[in-house]
Design an enzyme around this catalytic site. Structure first.
Site, PDB file in Angstrom:
ATOM      1  N   ASN A  42      -0.794  -6.596 -13.115  1.00 12.34           N
ATOM      2  CA  ASN A  42      -0.528  -6.740 -11.689  1.00 12.34           C
ATOM      3  C   ASN A  42       0.562  -7.771 -11.445  1.00 12.34           C
ATOM      4  O   ASN A  42       0.702  -8.763 -12.176  1.00 12.34           O
ATOM      5  CB  ASN A  42      -1.799  -7.040 -10.881  1.00 12.34           C
ATOM      6  CG  ASN A  42      -2.599  -8.224 -11.358  1.00 12.34           C
ATOM      7  OD1 ASN A  42      -2.591  -8.566 -12.530  1.00 12.34           O
ATOM      8  ND2 ASN A  42      -3.318  -8.862 -10.449  1.00 12.34           N
ATOM      9  N   GLU A  44       2.011  -9.857  -8.204  1.00 12.33           N
ATOM     10  CA  GLU A  44       1.780 -10.187  -6.800  1.00 12.33           C
ATOM     11  C   GLU A  44       3.059 -10.644  -6.100  1.00 12.33           C
ATOM     12  O   GLU A  44       4.092 -10.888  -6.742  1.00 12.33           O
ATOM     13  CB  GLU A  44       0.666 -11.241  -6.706  1.00 12.33           C
ATOM     14  CG  GLU A  44      -0.649 -10.663  -7.218  1.00 12.33           C
ATOM     15  CD  GLU A  44      -1.853 -11.558  -7.012  1.00 12.33           C
ATOM     16  OE1 GLU A  44      -1.693 -12.763  -6.742  1.00 12.33           O
ATOM     17  OE2 GLU A  44      -2.985 -11.031  -7.141  1.00 12.33           O
ATOM     18  N   CYS A  53      -0.343  -3.150  -8.370  1.00 11.80           N
ATOM     19  CA  CYS A  53      -1.488  -3.200  -9.283  1.00 11.80           C
ATOM     20  C   CYS A  53      -1.069  -2.855 -10.710  1.00 11.80           C
ATOM     21  O   CYS A  53      -0.065  -2.173 -10.939  1.00 11.80           O
ATOM     22  CB  CYS A  53      -2.564  -2.203  -8.848  1.00 11.80           C
ATOM     23  SG  CYS A  53      -3.365  -2.595  -7.296  1.00 11.80           S
ATOM     24  N   GLU A  55      -2.409  -0.752 -12.745  1.00 12.88           N
ATOM     25  CA  GLU A  55      -2.449   0.693 -13.023  1.00 12.88           C
ATOM     26  C   GLU A  55      -1.160   1.372 -12.589  1.00 12.88           C
ATOM     27  O   GLU A  55      -0.622   2.233 -13.289  1.00 12.88           O
ATOM     28  CB  GLU A  55      -3.627   1.347 -12.293  1.00 12.88           C
ATOM     29  CG  GLU A  55      -4.997   0.852 -12.739  1.00 12.88           C
ATOM     30  CD  GLU A  55      -5.498  -0.343 -11.943  1.00 12.88           C
ATOM     31  OE1 GLU A  55      -4.675  -1.188 -11.510  1.00 12.88           O
ATOM     32  OE2 GLU A  55      -6.713  -0.439 -11.747  1.00 12.88           O
ATOM     33  N   CYS A  85      -8.218   0.630  -7.811  1.00 11.84           N
ATOM     34  CA  CYS A  85      -8.288   0.647  -6.338  1.00 11.84           C
ATOM     35  C   CYS A  85      -7.924   2.034  -5.813  1.00 11.84           C
ATOM     36  O   CYS A  85      -7.414   2.893  -6.548  1.00 11.84           O
ATOM     37  CB  CYS A  85      -7.371  -0.421  -5.746  1.00 11.84           C
ATOM     38  SG  CYS A  85      -5.637   0.072  -5.628  1.00 11.84           S
ATOM     39  N   CYS A  88      -4.221   3.239  -6.244  1.00  7.29           N
ATOM     40  CA  CYS A  88      -3.939   3.621  -7.632  1.00  7.29           C
ATOM     41  C   CYS A  88      -4.595   4.955  -7.964  1.00  7.29           C
ATOM     42  O   CYS A  88      -3.992   5.793  -8.642  1.00  7.29           O
ATOM     43  CB  CYS A  88      -4.402   2.536  -8.599  1.00  7.29           C
ATOM     44  SG  CYS A  88      -3.399   1.046  -8.462  1.00  7.29           S
TER      45      CYS A  88
HETATM   46  N1  THU Z   1      -5.538  -5.181  -8.659  1.00  2.00           N
HETATM   47  C1  THU Z   1      -5.103  -4.388  -9.677  1.00  2.00           C
HETATM   48  O1  THU Z   1      -4.126  -4.700 -10.369  1.00  2.00           O
HETATM   49  N2  THU Z   1      -5.782  -3.242  -9.921  1.00  2.00           N
HETATM   50  C2  THU Z   1      -6.886  -2.834  -9.249  1.00  2.00           C
HETATM   51  O2  THU Z   1      -7.382  -1.748  -9.475  1.00  2.00           O
HETATM   52  C3  THU Z   1      -7.502  -3.732  -8.265  1.00  2.00           C
HETATM   53  C4  THU Z   1      -6.645  -4.835  -7.781  1.00  2.00           C
HETATM   54  C5  THU Z   1      -4.848  -6.441  -8.393  1.00  2.00           C
HETATM   55  C6  THU Z   1      -4.075  -6.501  -7.126  1.00  2.00           C
HETATM   56  C7  THU Z   1      -4.037  -7.977  -6.848  1.00  2.00           C
HETATM   57  O3  THU Z   1      -2.974  -8.562  -7.579  1.00  2.00           O
HETATM   58  C8  THU Z   1      -5.349  -8.501  -7.426  1.00  2.00           C
HETATM   59  O4  THU Z   1      -5.806  -7.492  -8.333  1.00  2.00           O
HETATM   60  C9  THU Z   1      -6.425  -8.788  -6.399  1.00  2.00           C
HETATM   61  O5  THU Z   1      -6.609  -7.689  -5.568  1.00  2.00           O
END
Ligand code: THU
Length: 132
Positions: A42, A44, A53, A55, A85, A88
């Site tokens: 991920n 941000e 994310c 994925e 999520c 994704c």
């Molecule tokens: N996140 C992911 O990378 N994948 C997921 O399936 C759930 C959420 C990340 C997004 C963000 O950087 C952090 O987790 C908190 O939501």
């Protein structure tokens, strides 16, 4: 490829997560039909909605490399296994069904499901092709 190998790749990718705002590091590893593995972490953004994310990072790396068929996805994060999520799930569904291996951050606890189980009755291009 043994599922644990894919989980290990997701755990390795997780080490590179850029998550200064949530502190929640996620790694993903996607196994293509060619046998190649594509990884993502991920990333941000100070403008939170810009966050990508793990994925989707793995998926876009795969598509960029020319891979469009996938066997399985491993995702690794958290104290207990996490599932992808909703955003994704929807983007992954663009490329068909696949096994989804949900693991914790250490890669020691995991369970397997499928994308179609995680996103039942998915909206797809078939819907708007029908109404053309
Ligand atoms: N996140 C992911 O990378 N994948 C997921 O399936 C759930 C959420 C990340 C997004 C963000 O950087 C952090 O987790 C908190 O939501």
């Amino acid at each position: 490829m043994h599922p644990q190998q894919l989980i290990d790749r997701a755990c390795q990718a997780r080490e590179h997560a850029y998550c200064p705002y949530s502190g929640f590091a996620v790694g993903a590893a996607l196994l293509g039909a060619s046998g190649a593995v594509y990884t993502g972490a991920n990333c941000e953004c100070a403008s939170y909605g810009g966050t990508i994310c793990a994925e989707r990072a793995a998926l876009t790396a795969a598509v960029t490399a020319g891979e469009r068929q996938f066997t399985s996805l491993a995702v690794a994060a958290g104290d207990t296994p996490v599932t992808p999520c909703g955003i994704c799930r929807q983007l992954l569904a663009e490329f068909g069904d696949m096994t989804v291996i949900c693991a914790d951050a250490t890669g020691t606890h995991s369970h397997e499901t499928t994308l179609s189980a995680l996103l039942p009755e998915a909206f797809s291009a078939a819907e708007f092709e029908k109404s053309r």
